[in-house]
Design an enzyme around this catalytic site. Sequence first.
Site, PDB file in Angstrom:
ATOM      1  N   GLY A  31      42.833  30.947  43.178  1.00 44.77           N
ATOM      2  CA  GLY A  31      42.033  32.133  43.435  1.00 44.77           C
ATOM      3  C   GLY A  31      41.549  32.783  42.148  1.00 44.77           C
ATOM      4  O   GLY A  31      41.777  32.259  41.054  1.00 44.77           O
ATOM      5  N   ASP A  69      46.129  30.614  39.530  1.00 48.34           N
ATOM      6  CA  ASP A  69      46.122  29.750  40.711  1.00 48.34           C
ATOM      7  C   ASP A  69      44.669  29.508  41.110  1.00 48.34           C
ATOM      8  O   ASP A  69      43.741  29.838  40.354  1.00 48.34           O
ATOM      9  CB  ASP A  69      46.959  30.347  41.855  1.00 48.34           C
ATOM     10  CG  ASP A  69      46.376  31.633  42.423  1.00 48.34           C
ATOM     11  OD1 ASP A  69      47.066  32.264  43.246  1.00 48.34           O
ATOM     12  OD2 ASP A  69      45.245  32.008  42.057  1.00 48.34           O
ATOM     13  N   ARG A  92      29.259  21.927  39.223  1.00 49.99           N
ATOM     14  CA  ARG A  92      30.515  22.559  38.826  1.00 49.99           C
ATOM     15  C   ARG A  92      31.668  21.548  38.836  1.00 49.99           C
ATOM     16  O   ARG A  92      32.565  21.598  37.975  1.00 49.99           O
ATOM     17  CB  ARG A  92      30.831  23.725  39.781  1.00 49.99           C
ATOM     18  CG  ARG A  92      31.937  24.633  39.295  1.00 49.99           C
ATOM     19  CD  ARG A  92      31.425  25.934  38.757  1.00 49.99           C
ATOM     20  NE  ARG A  92      32.503  26.717  38.144  1.00 49.99           N
ATOM     21  CZ  ARG A  92      32.365  27.969  37.769  1.00 49.99           C
ATOM     22  NH1 ARG A  92      31.211  28.586  37.962  1.00 49.99           N
ATOM     23  NH2 ARG A  92      33.352  28.619  37.190  1.00 49.99           N
ATOM     24  N   HIS A 128      44.595  39.387  31.768  1.00 54.00           N
ATOM     25  CA  HIS A 128      43.513  40.096  32.449  1.00 54.00           C
ATOM     26  C   HIS A 128      43.567  41.564  32.057  1.00 54.00           C
ATOM     27  O   HIS A 128      44.651  42.166  32.080  1.00 54.00           O
ATOM     28  CB  HIS A 128      43.657  39.931  33.966  1.00 54.00           C
ATOM     29  CG  HIS A 128      42.571  40.574  34.752  1.00 54.00           C
ATOM     30  ND1 HIS A 128      41.311  40.023  34.870  1.00 54.00           N
ATOM     31  CD2 HIS A 128      42.544  41.731  35.438  1.00 54.00           C
ATOM     32  CE1 HIS A 128      40.550  40.825  35.602  1.00 54.00           C
ATOM     33  NE2 HIS A 128      41.276  41.867  35.967  1.00 54.00           N
ATOM     34  N   ASP A 143      42.197  35.647  39.773  1.00 55.60           N
ATOM     35  CA  ASP A 143      43.163  36.673  39.356  1.00 55.60           C
ATOM     36  C   ASP A 143      44.174  36.980  40.452  1.00 55.60           C
ATOM     37  O   ASP A 143      44.646  38.114  40.576  1.00 55.60           O
ATOM     38  CB  ASP A 143      42.418  37.952  38.930  1.00 55.60           C
ATOM     39  CG  ASP A 143      41.487  37.678  37.768  1.00 55.60           C
ATOM     40  OD1 ASP A 143      40.413  38.291  37.720  1.00 55.60           O
ATOM     41  OD2 ASP A 143      41.834  36.827  36.935  1.00 55.60           O
TER      42      ASP A 143
HETATM   43  N1  LIG Z   1      41.189  29.413  38.995  1.00 52.69           N
HETATM   44  C1  LIG Z   1      41.171  30.461  38.140  1.00 52.69           C
HETATM   45  N2  LIG Z   1      40.516  30.361  36.967  1.00 52.69           N
HETATM   46  C2  LIG Z   1      40.518  31.403  36.091  1.00 52.69           C
HETATM   47  C3  LIG Z   1      41.178  32.607  36.419  1.00 52.69           C
HETATM   48  C4  LIG Z   1      41.890  32.681  37.669  1.00 52.69           C
HETATM   49  O1  LIG Z   1      42.541  33.696  37.984  1.00 52.69           O
HETATM   50  N3  LIG Z   1      41.859  31.587  38.483  1.00 52.69           N
HETATM   51  N4  LIG Z   1      41.111  33.709  35.542  1.00 52.69           N
HETATM   52  C5  LIG Z   1      39.984  33.638  34.606  1.00 52.69           C
HETATM   53  C6  LIG Z   1      39.849  34.806  33.693  1.00 52.69           C
HETATM   54  N5  LIG Z   1      39.229  35.877  34.473  1.00 52.69           N
HETATM   55  C7  LIG Z   1      39.938  37.039  34.650  1.00 52.69           C
HETATM   56  O2  LIG Z   1      41.016  37.264  34.060  1.00 52.69           O
HETATM   57  C8  LIG Z   1      37.946  35.693  35.047  1.00 52.69           C
HETATM   58  C9  LIG Z   1      36.923  35.148  34.266  1.00 52.69           C
HETATM   59  C10 LIG Z   1      35.653  34.923  34.824  1.00 52.69           C
HETATM   60  C11 LIG Z   1      35.399  35.242  36.157  1.00 52.69           C
HETATM   61  C12 LIG Z   1      34.059  34.929  36.749  1.00 52.69           C
HETATM   62  O3  LIG Z   1      33.666  35.488  37.763  1.00 52.69           O
HETATM   63  N6  LIG Z   1      33.351  33.964  36.112  1.00 52.69           N
HETATM   64  C13 LIG Z   1      32.055  33.463  36.624  1.00 52.69           C
HETATM   65  C14 LIG Z   1      31.034  33.325  35.513  1.00 52.69           C
HETATM   66  C15 LIG Z   1      31.046  34.506  34.553  1.00 52.69           C
HETATM   67  C16 LIG Z   1      30.308  34.122  33.240  1.00 52.69           C
HETATM   68  O4  LIG Z   1      30.018  32.929  33.037  1.00 52.69           O
HETATM   69  O5  LIG Z   1      30.083  35.050  32.443  1.00 52.69           O
HETATM   70  C17 LIG Z   1      32.263  32.062  37.174  1.00 52.69           C
HETATM   71  O6  LIG Z   1      33.246  31.375  36.775  1.00 52.69           O
HETATM   72  O7  LIG Z   1      31.381  31.643  37.938  1.00 52.69           O
HETATM   73  C18 LIG Z   1      36.411  35.816  36.926  1.00 52.69           C
HETATM   74  C19 LIG Z   1      37.678  36.051  36.373  1.00 52.69           C
HETATM   75  C20 LIG Z   1      40.001  32.323  33.870  1.00 52.69           C
HETATM   76  N7  LIG Z   1      39.876  31.269  34.894  1.00 52.69           N
HETATM   77  N1  LIG Z   2      38.546  38.478  33.492  1.00 50.22           N
HETATM   78  C1  LIG Z   2      38.684  37.840  32.228  1.00 50.22           C
HETATM   79  C2  LIG Z   2      38.622  38.858  31.119  1.00 50.22           C
HETATM   80  O1  LIG Z   2      37.987  39.886  31.234  1.00 50.22           O
HETATM   81  N2  LIG Z   2      39.315  38.523  30.016  1.00 50.22           N
HETATM   82  C3  LIG Z   2      39.366  39.436  28.900  1.00 50.22           C
HETATM   83  O2  LIG Z   2      38.468  39.041  27.882  1.00 50.22           O
HETATM   84  C4  LIG Z   2      38.920  39.692  26.682  1.00 50.22           C
HETATM   85  C5  LIG Z   2      38.822  38.692  25.567  1.00 50.22           C
HETATM   86  O3  LIG Z   2      38.949  39.362  24.339  1.00 50.22           O
HETATM   87  P1  LIG Z   2      38.706  38.569  22.945  1.00 50.22           P
HETATM   88  O4  LIG Z   2      37.460  37.729  23.136  1.00 50.22           O
HETATM   89  O5  LIG Z   2      38.571  39.649  21.923  1.00 50.22           O
HETATM   90  O6  LIG Z   2      39.909  37.696  22.744  1.00 50.22           O
HETATM   91  C6  LIG Z   2      40.375  40.145  26.939  1.00 50.22           C
HETATM   92  O7  LIG Z   2      40.433  41.549  27.138  1.00 50.22           O
HETATM   93  C7  LIG Z   2      40.722  39.436  28.214  1.00 50.22           C
HETATM   94  O8  LIG Z   2      41.679  40.118  29.010  1.00 50.22           O
END
Ligand SMILES: Nc1nc2c(c(=O)[nH]1)N[C@@H](CN(C=O)c1ccc(C(=O)N[C@@H](CCC(=O)O)C(=O)O)cc1)CN2
Ligand SMILES: NCC(=O)N[C@@H]1O[C@H](COP(=O)([O-])[O-])[C@@H](O)[C@H]1O
Length: 219
Positions: free
Chosen positions: A161, A159, A83, A127, A163
Site C-alpha cells: 500500500g 508494504d 510501470r 515519512h 504508507d
Molecule cells: N509500495 C510502496 N512504495 C513506497 C512507499 C510505500 O509506502 N509503499 N512509500 C514511498 C515514499 N512515500 C511516502 O513516504 C511516497 C512517495 C511517493 C508517492 C506517490 O504518490 N508517488 C507517485 C509519483 C510522484 C512523483 O513522481 O513525484 C507515484 O509513484 O505514482 C507516495 C508516497 C516510497 N515507495
Molecule cells: N512521501 C515521501 C516523502 O515525502 N518523503 C520525504 O522526502 C524528504 C526527503 O528529504 P531529502 O531529499 O532532503 O533527503 C523527507 O522528508 C522524506 O520523509
Amino acid sequence: MPTRSRALTAPHVFRPAPDAPARVVVLASGTGSLLRSLLAAAVGDYPAQIVAVGVDRDCAATGHAEAAGVPSFKVALGAYPDRAAWDAALTESVAAHEPDLVVSAGFMKILGPEFMARFGGRIVNTHPALLPSFPGAHAVRDALAYGVKVTGSTVHLVDEGVDTGPVLAQEAVVIEDDDDEATLHERIKTVERRLLVEVLAAVATRGVVSDGRKAVIPK
Ligand SMILES: Nc1nc2c(c(=O)[nH]1)N[C@@H](CN(C=O)c1ccc(C(=O)N[C@@H](CCC(=O)O)C(=O)O)cc1)CN2
Ligand SMILES: NCC(=O)N[C@@H]1O[C@H](COP(=O)([O-])[O-])[C@@H](O)[C@H]1O
C-alpha cells in the site's frame, strides 16, 4: 462466538548476519539530505554499510553518493514502456548489489509488486508525518492545510500500500503559527535524519519481525 481472524500473510522475519554489517541500498529522488546523514553515520562500527544509491530521476542525491565513494544508478520511469517494466528494472538494479535491507529516504515512487516480492519485509521508509495521518507525496503541505498543531516523522516497513506498512518508530514535531511548508519540513527532516539512522542501526543489529500491522525489533 466468532474467533478473531489473524492476518493471513505469514510473518516476515529479517535476521541480520551476526558477523558483518548489513548491506543497504538507499533509494532517493531529491535533495538527499537524509541520504547524506545515512552516509555520514555508516562508518566505523555502524552496523550497516551503504553499498549503493538508487534514484528515479536526476537529483542531488547522486552527488552525495559520489562524494562518499558509493556507486549509484538511475531507473527513471519514463525510460520504460510501462510501470511493470520499470518495477522489474528497479528490482534488478537493486538486487545487483545484494542488499540485506533497502531504505527509502525521500524516494518518490511507489514500489511495485515485483520489488515487494523480492524485498518485502526488509524495506524501511521515512515519512514526514505521523501515519496514518497525511499519507502520500505531499504530507507536509497536507498537514499545514488541515491545520493540525502537531505532526512529525514516521519510520515504517514498506508494504504494497501507500504508507500503510507497519510502524517502526515515530516522533512528534509541533507546528508553529508562522510555519510554512519549507520551515516545517526542515524541522521534520531534522528529526528524520536522526530517527532513520537510529532505526536502521536497530534493524541491522537486531532484525525485525512483521506480521500484518505490527512490526517488532527484538530487544
Ligand atoms: N509500495 C510502496 N512504495 C513506497 C512507499 C510505500 O509506502 N509503499 N512509500 C514511498 C515514499 N512515500 C511516502 O513516504 C511516497 C512517495 C511517493 C508517492 C506517490 O504518490 N508517488 C507517485 C509519483 C510522484 C512523483 O513522481 O513525484 C507515484 O509513484 O505514482 C507516495 C508516497 C516510497 N515507495
Ligand atoms: N512521501 C515521501 C516523502 O515525502 N518523503 C520525504 O522526502 C524528504 C526527503 O528529504 P531529502 O531529499 O532532503 O533527503 C523527507 O522528508 C522524506 O520523509
